[in-house]
Design an enzyme around this catalytic site. Structure first.
Site, PDB file in Angstrom:
ATOM      1  N   PHE A  78     -31.700  29.969 -45.807  1.00  0.00           N
ATOM      2  CA  PHE A  78     -31.963  31.403 -45.705  1.00  0.00           C
ATOM      3  C   PHE A  78     -31.476  32.007 -47.012  1.00  0.00           C
ATOM      4  CE2 PHE A  78     -32.028  30.731 -41.034  1.00  0.00           C
ATOM      5  CZ  PHE A  78     -33.270  31.302 -40.797  1.00  0.00           C
ATOM      6  N   SER A 139     -20.988  30.849 -37.127  1.00  0.00           N
ATOM      7  CA  SER A 139     -20.374  29.707 -36.435  1.00  0.00           C
ATOM      8  C   SER A 139     -19.113  30.150 -35.702  1.00  0.00           C
ATOM      9  CB  SER A 139     -19.998  28.614 -37.440  1.00  0.00           C
ATOM     10  OG  SER A 139     -21.107  28.221 -38.205  1.00  0.00           O
ATOM     11  N   THR A 212     -33.403  28.680 -36.872  1.00  0.00           N
ATOM     12  CA  THR A 212     -33.152  28.311 -38.256  1.00  0.00           C
ATOM     13  C   THR A 212     -34.343  27.587 -38.884  1.00  0.00           C
ATOM     14  OG1 THR A 212     -30.846  28.209 -37.644  1.00  0.00           O
ATOM     15  CG2 THR A 212     -31.438  27.215 -39.747  1.00  0.00           C
ATOM     16  N   TYR A 298       7.525  37.284 -33.491  1.00  0.00           N
ATOM     17  CA  TYR A 298       7.573  37.845 -34.847  1.00  0.00           C
ATOM     18  C   TYR A 298       6.541  38.943 -35.068  1.00  0.00           C
ATOM     19  CZ  TYR A 298       4.338  33.906 -34.957  1.00  0.00           C
ATOM     20  OH  TYR A 298       3.366  33.014 -34.626  1.00  0.00           O
ATOM     21  N   GLY A 317      -4.889  35.934 -39.709  1.00  0.00           N
ATOM     22  CA  GLY A 317      -5.092  36.649 -40.971  1.00  0.00           C
ATOM     23  C   GLY A 317      -6.541  37.074 -41.113  1.00  0.00           C
TER      24      GLY A 317
END
Ligand SMILES: *Cc1c(COP(=O)(O)O)cnc(C)c1O
Length: 434
Positions: A78, A139, A212, A298, A317
Site C-alpha cells: 500500500f 496489527s 490487502t 509507582y 509509553g
C-alpha cells in the site's frame, strides 16, 4: 545550540532537497544483504562526531539501501506518503518528547490525540460517542480489539475471511484465541453464511474493508446482524479503505461500521501521515479498559476525571502521535484530503481501463479504490518476471500477490506526489517487460 541551528538548517535543507529529487532516485534499493552494514564502522566512536558526518553517510551509505516509499512511482504494497506537515510535526513531537502514558504526564498530548482521532471520525462519517485513540500499527490495534473481545468471551474463536490480513491471525495467536479463516465469494468478500455457520462459539468476527490483496470490502452489515444476534464482538479492519470514506462517494466502504465494536483505520497508509499512526475506535471502551488497565505502586492514584491512554492498549509509553495526524488533517483540510483520494482513485481507474482494453492483459478482481490487480496472459513465472524487470529498472516499484491460486501483479496508488504521467510511464514499462 549554534551547532544545533546549523545542523538543523542543513537537515531541513536535506529534507527539502530529498523531496524534490526523490523522483530521480531508483525506487527499489538493490543493495546486497549486509552491504549497508559493512559500509559502516562496526563499533561506536569513542568521541562524539559532528552531526554533519551523519548527513554525509546518509547520502553515501544509507540512501543506496533505501527503498523510496516517498517516491511517486512507488506503487507496491500500500503506497503511502510522508507529507510535509507530517514530517514537520514529527520533528516537533521529538522535540517535546513527551510520554503520554497518563493524561497527567502531558495533558495536551492525550487531548490532541483524542481530538485528532475525533476529527478523523467526523471526516469518515463514523458515529459520535466512540472512544478513539492511536496505536502504532493496525496489527497492535487488532491485538487490542481482540484482547477486549476476549474479556467478554474467553476462549471463543476468531473468525475472519481467508483474505484477511495476516495481522489478524497473529493477533488471535497472541491473545490466545483459536483462529478460523472462512471462505470468500467470487469478489473475495467474506461469505456471511460461512460466518453464520461458525458464529456459535466465536469470540469475535473480523470484517475487512479493503483486503490487502484485492481491496475487497466484506459485507459488514450482514456480518453485524449475525454478531448482534449471537452477541459476538465485531472488529472492522478498515486499515486501508477506511481513509476513502473521507469522500462521500466511498462512505459505503464503512457501511455497518456504526455497529462494529471496534474499528481500525491507518492514516499512515492512505492518509498522508508518516509511519506510524493507526486509529482505533470503540463503542465498548470498558472492555479495552478491563483488558489493559493496571495500577502499579509507582503510578499516581487514578484520576477519575481523565483518560489515561495506557489503559486502552498494550503499551505503557506513548509517543505524541496525535500531533502529526492533527497537522495532516489541519493542513490538508477535508477538501485537500478528498482531492488527493479522488485523484488516486482516478489514476487507478485509468490504469485499469488501459489493462482492460489491451489484448493479452486482464484485470483480476474488483478495483473500487486505488489498487488494481492484473496479469499478463501466461504463467506465474512470466508474470513474476515482468514485475521483477520493472522493479529492476529503478523507475517504478510494484508488488504482486496471489488470487485464486494465481500470481497477479498489483498497482497501488497512494503517494501524494504520483501523477498521471507516472502511471502512464509504469504502463509503458509493464508492456515493454511483457
Ligand atoms: C496493512 C494492513 C494491515 C496491517 O497494518 P499495520 O499497520 O502494518 O499493522 C492490517 N489490515 C489490513 C486490511 C491492511 O491492509
Amino acid at each position: 545550540m549554534s551547532d544545533f541551528r546549523r545542523d538543523g538548517e542543513a537537515t531541513l535543507a536535506w529534507v527539502a532537497d530529498y523531496l524534490e529529487r526523490v523522483r530521480e532516485l531508483p525506487v527499489m534499493s538493490r543493495v546486497k544483504p549486509g552491504q549497508v552494514r559493512e559500509s559502516l564502522p562496526a563499533a561506536p566512536p569513542d568521541q562524539g562526531e559532528p552531526f554533519e558526518a551523519l548527513l554525509r553517510d546518509l547520502d553515501e551509505k544509507i540512501l543506496p539501501g533505501i527503498t523510496h516509499w516517498n517516491h511517486p512511482r512507488f506503487l507496491a504494497y500500500f503506497a503511502n506518503t510522508g507529507s510535509e506537515p507530517g514530517i514537520l510535526a514529527e520533528l516537533l513531537a521529538a522535540t517535546l518528547n513527551v510520554n503520554a502514558m497518563l493524561w497527567s504526564t502531558s495533558p495536551a498530548a492525550t487531548e490532541v490525540e483524542e481530538l485528532a482521532v475525533d476529527w478523523l471520525r467526523q471526516l469518515v462519517g463514523l458515529p459520535d460517542g466512540l472512544h478513539g485513540h492511536i496505536e502504532d500499527t493496525a496489527s497492535i490495534a487488532t491485538i487490542s480489539a481482540l484482547a477486549a473481545a476476549r474479556e467478554l468471551r474467553p476462549g471463543g474463536t476468531v473468525l475472519a475471511s481467508e483474505q484477511a490480513n495476516f495481522s489478524v491471525e497473529k493477533a488471535a495467536r497472541l491473545v490466545g484465541l483459536p483462529y478460523r479463516p472462512l471462505p470468500v465469494d467470487d469478489d473475495f468478500r467474506l461469505r456471511p453464511e460461512a460466518v453464520a455457520a461458525e458464529i456459535d462459539g466465536a469470540a469475535a468476527v473480523v470484517a475487512t474493508s479493503g483486503t490487502t490483496s484485492s481491496t475487497a470490502v466484506d459485507p459488514t452489515p450482514e456480518i453485524a446482524d449475525l454478531c448482534a444476534r449471537a452477541d459476538v464482538w465485531l472488529h472492522l479492519d478498515a486499515a486501508y479503505a477506511g481513509s476513502a470514506a473521507v469522500c462521500e462517494e466511498f462512505r459505503w466502504a464503512l457501511a455497518g461500521a456504526e455497529r462494529a465494536d471496534s474499528i481500525v483505520i491507518n492514516p499512515h497508509k492512505w492518509l498522508f501521515t508518516p509511519m506510524d499512526c493507526s486509529c482505533v475506535w470503540t463503542r465498548r471502551p470498558e472492555a479495552f479498559f478491563h483488558a489493559f488497565s493496571a495500577d502499579p505502586e509507582y503510578m499516581p492514584d487514578r484520576d477519575a476525571d481523565v483518560t489515561d491512554l495506557k489503559d486502552y492498549g498494550p503499551a505503557l509509553g506513548r509517543r505524541f502521535r496525535g500531533l502529526k495526524l492533527w497537522a495532516v488533517l489541519r493542513c490538508y483540510g477535508r477538501a485537500g484530503l478528498q482531492e488527493l483520494i479522488r485523484e488516486h482513485v482516478r489514476l487507478a481507474q485509468l490504469f485499469a481501463s488501459w489493462v482492460e482494453e489491451t489484448p493479452g492483459w486482464e484485470l483480476v478482481g474488483r478495483h473500487d479504490f486505488s489498487v488494481v490487480c492484473f496479469r499478463r496472459e501466461g504463467s506465474d513465472e512470466e508474470n513474476q518476471a515482468i514485475v521483477d524487470r520493472v522493479n529492476e529498472s529503478g523507475e517504478a516499484f510494484l508488488s504482486g500477490t496471489r488470487l485464486e491460486g494465481r500470481f497477479v501483479l498489483r498497482l497501488a496508488v497512494g503517494n501524494a506526489r504520483t501523477t498521471e504521467s507516472d502511471i502512464a510511464r509504469v504502463w509503458e514499462l509493464l508492456r515493454e517487460a511483457g
